[in-house]
Design a protein around this motif. Structure first.
Motif, mmCIF file in Angstrom:
data_model
loop_
_atom_site.group_PDB
_atom_site.id
_atom_site.type_symbol
_atom_site.label_atom_id
_atom_site.label_comp_id
_atom_site.label_asym_id
_atom_site.label_seq_id
_atom_site.Cartn_x
_atom_site.Cartn_y
_atom_site.Cartn_z
ATOM 1 N N SER A 216 87.866 2.543 -12.551
ATOM 2 C CA SER A 216 88.682 1.361 -12.846
ATOM 3 C C SER A 216 88.297 0.192 -11.938
ATOM 4 C CB SER A 216 90.170 1.689 -12.672
ATOM 5 O OG SER A 216 90.974 0.550 -12.893
ATOM 6 N N LEU A 217 88.068 0.479 -10.667
ATOM 7 C CA LEU A 217 87.684 -0.564 -9.714
ATOM 8 C C LEU A 217 86.312 -1.146 -10.063
ATOM 9 C CD1 LEU A 217 87.900 -2.177 -7.081
ATOM 10 C CD2 LEU A 217 87.051 -0.154 -5.856
ATOM 11 N N THR A 218 85.356 -0.282 -10.341
ATOM 12 C CA THR A 218 84.003 -0.731 -10.659
ATOM 13 C C THR A 218 84.002 -1.558 -11.941
ATOM 14 O OG1 THR A 218 83.228 1.376 -9.714
ATOM 15 C CG2 THR A 218 81.597 0.020 -10.850
ATOM 16 N N TYR A 219 84.751 -1.108 -12.925
ATOM 17 C CA TYR A 219 84.884 -1.831 -14.191
ATOM 18 C C TYR A 219 85.502 -3.210 -13.963
ATOM 19 C CZ TYR A 219 87.169 -3.265 -18.532
ATOM 20 O OH TYR A 219 87.643 -3.997 -19.596
ATOM 21 N N SER A 220 86.549 -3.255 -13.166
ATOM 22 C CA SER A 220 87.233 -4.519 -12.881
ATOM 23 C C SER A 220 86.295 -5.505 -12.195
ATOM 24 C CB SER A 220 88.463 -4.268 -12.002
ATOM 25 O OG SER A 220 89.064 -5.480 -11.610
ATOM 26 N N LEU A 221 85.538 -5.037 -11.225
ATOM 27 C CA LEU A 221 84.582 -5.905 -10.529
ATOM 28 C C LEU A 221 83.523 -6.430 -11.494
ATOM 29 C CD1 LEU A 221 84.045 -3.831 -7.249
ATOM 30 C CD2 LEU A 221 85.327 -5.964 -7.463
ATOM 31 N N LEU A 222 83.112 -5.586 -12.430
ATOM 32 C CA LEU A 222 82.090 -5.987 -13.397
ATOM 33 C C LEU A 222 82.591 -7.104 -14.305
ATOM 34 C CD1 LEU A 222 79.276 -5.316 -14.755
ATOM 35 C CD2 LEU A 222 80.618 -3.951 -16.376
ATOM 36 N N VAL A 223 83.728 -6.897 -14.955
ATOM 37 C CA VAL A 223 84.204 -7.867 -15.949
ATOM 38 C C VAL A 223 84.699 -9.152 -15.292
ATOM 39 C CG1 VAL A 223 84.764 -6.079 -17.635
ATOM 40 C CG2 VAL A 223 86.528 -6.834 -16.035
ATOM 41 N N ARG A 224 85.090 -9.086 -14.033
ATOM 42 C CA ARG A 224 85.504 -10.299 -13.308
ATOM 43 C C ARG A 224 84.302 -11.082 -12.784
ATOM 44 N NH1 ARG A 224 88.961 -7.090 -9.245
ATOM 45 N NH2 ARG A 224 88.779 -8.971 -7.954
ATOM 46 N N GLY A 225 83.111 -10.552 -12.989
ATOM 47 C CA GLY A 225 81.902 -11.241 -12.561
ATOM 48 C C GLY A 225 81.550 -11.032 -11.106
ATOM 49 N N LYS A 226 82.281 -10.182 -10.414
ATOM 50 C CA LYS A 226 82.045 -9.988 -8.986
ATOM 51 C C LYS A 226 80.759 -9.209 -8.705
ATOM 52 C CE LYS A 226 85.901 -12.055 -8.072
ATOM 53 N NZ LYS A 226 85.866 -13.446 -7.531
ATOM 54 N N LEU A 227 80.302 -8.428 -9.681
ATOM 55 C CA LEU A 227 79.088 -7.636 -9.468
ATOM 56 C C LEU A 227 77.818 -8.394 -9.833
ATOM 57 C CD1 LEU A 227 80.179 -4.082 -10.684
ATOM 58 C CD2 LEU A 227 80.093 -4.992 -8.351
ATOM 59 N N ARG A 228 77.958 -9.667 -10.199
ATOM 60 C CA ARG A 228 76.761 -10.470 -10.465
ATOM 61 C C ARG A 228 75.865 -10.514 -9.229
ATOM 62 N NH1 ARG A 228 78.320 -16.130 -11.878
ATOM 63 N NH2 ARG A 228 79.906 -15.699 -10.298
ATOM 64 N N THR A 229 76.468 -10.645 -8.058
ATOM 65 C CA THR A 229 75.686 -10.673 -6.825
ATOM 66 C C THR A 229 74.794 -9.443 -6.734
ATOM 67 O OG1 THR A 229 77.444 -11.873 -5.687
ATOM 68 C CG2 THR A 229 75.810 -10.769 -4.305
ATOM 69 N N HIS A 230 75.373 -8.280 -6.961
ATOM 70 C CA HIS A 230 74.638 -7.014 -6.883
ATOM 71 C C HIS A 230 73.540 -6.954 -7.936
ATOM 72 C CE1 HIS A 230 73.975 -2.664 -6.551
ATOM 73 N NE2 HIS A 230 74.151 -2.590 -7.862
#
Length: 302
Positions: A216-230
């Motif tokens: 759930s956390l990983t999914y949330s970071l993805l759709v919120r655009g937070k994992l763009r950096t990674h």
């Protein structure tokens, strides 16, 4: 009220004026200056922001295109160069740099779509593929112990809440099972170590339930655009397997974080989980950040 007014003034007057002045002085558009001055995620995120804030609808659409429609990246590069008046002869590096950015932006959009599809699929005990994946998860984690039956209290040994694990996948759908299975299948020994940690007499937790929470956390970071950096620091667009690998890394890191926090009991899970998320968000503010673990996908260095 003041913040909204300032934002309006900045977007409609100040920013366009600054861009116009720099264009006249330097002879380059904003996208050229970004491609010349930055690399990796720093470049791609700035290109994405520039396109989003453009007055041209065609450029805006490049940051939120329909993944169901084929995307001709090369044509989009040519469209941008024409709109911005960029000469290939004067700036030969612009087109390949911009193309690489657009490929990554599109790749992130497609990854979100792929993840959403898997998450949207509900676990069904009538689906033999679902059942086989669940049973293989048990076999990977508990190789020396056989299940007495499909519905049994034994599932609690790997951290499910009840006699039938399917009820625990309601929130994240099949994405939760895919993540757990990928971890157990691709990094079996490491998964067994984390499972063993979860049985700690003082700091123990429910392995599978925590694993689904990390989904759930990983999914949330993805759709919120937070994992763009990674993902924007990858040399090529991310695939679903890269999402699974990141999940594995976060689950392992959460296990370490949990023990470092020395929780009094499982009721502290929400506090520790939120603290862990804040740590991740802080790390991801660094445009050079790539969240890596001590593992890679079999046969492929990510």
């Amino acid at each position: 009220m003041w913040e909204a007014t300032w934002l309006y003034l900045y977007l409609t007057w100040i920013r366009p004026m600054i861009k116009w002045i720099l264009r006249k002085v330097l002879g380059t558009c904003e996208l050229q200056r970004i491609c010349q001055g930055y690399g990796g995620a720093a470049r791609i995120k700035r290109v994405e922001k520039s396109l989003k804030l453009s007055k041209y609808k065609l450029l805006q659409e490049m940051t939120h295109g329909d993944v169901h429609v084929d995307c001709d990246v090369d044509q989009k590069v040519q469209d941008i160069m024409q709109i911005k008046g960029v000469s290939q002869e004067k700036d030969p590096q612009f087109a390949p740099s911009l193309r690489a950015c657009l490929v990554q932006i599109r790749g992130y959009q497609e990854l979100i779509h792929e993840v959403e599809v898997v998450r949207g699929e509900k676990y069904s005990s009538d689906n033999q593929e679902h059942e086989n994946m669940l049973l293989q998860l048990w076999d990977h984690l508990m190789p020396d112990t056989s299940l007495e039956s499909r519905i049994t209290k034994q599932w609690g040994d790997i951290g499910f809440q009840g006699d039938d694990p399917r009820t625990d996948f309601r929130g994240m759908g099949m994405l939760g099972l895919h993540n757990l299975f990928f971890f157990a299948d691709q990094q079996t020994e490491l998964a067994r170590q984390v499972l063993q940690h979860s049985h700690h007499p003082q700091y123990g937790y429910s392995f599978a339930i925590v694993g689904i929470n990390i989904t759930s956390l990983t999914y949330s970071l993805l759709v919120r655009g937070k994992l763009r950096t990674h993902f924007y620091n990858f040399p090529s667009p991310p695939k679903l397997s890269h999402f699974h690998l990141l999940y594995c890394h976060l689950l392992v890191e959460f296990d370490k974080f949990w023990f470092a926090e020395k929780p009094k009991n499982i009721m502290e899970f929400t506090r520790i989980r939120n603290k862990f998320e804040k740590k991740l968000l802080s790390l991801l503010r660094d445009d050079s950040m790539v969240l890596r673990g001590s593992f890679v996908e079999k046969g492929e260095q990510s």
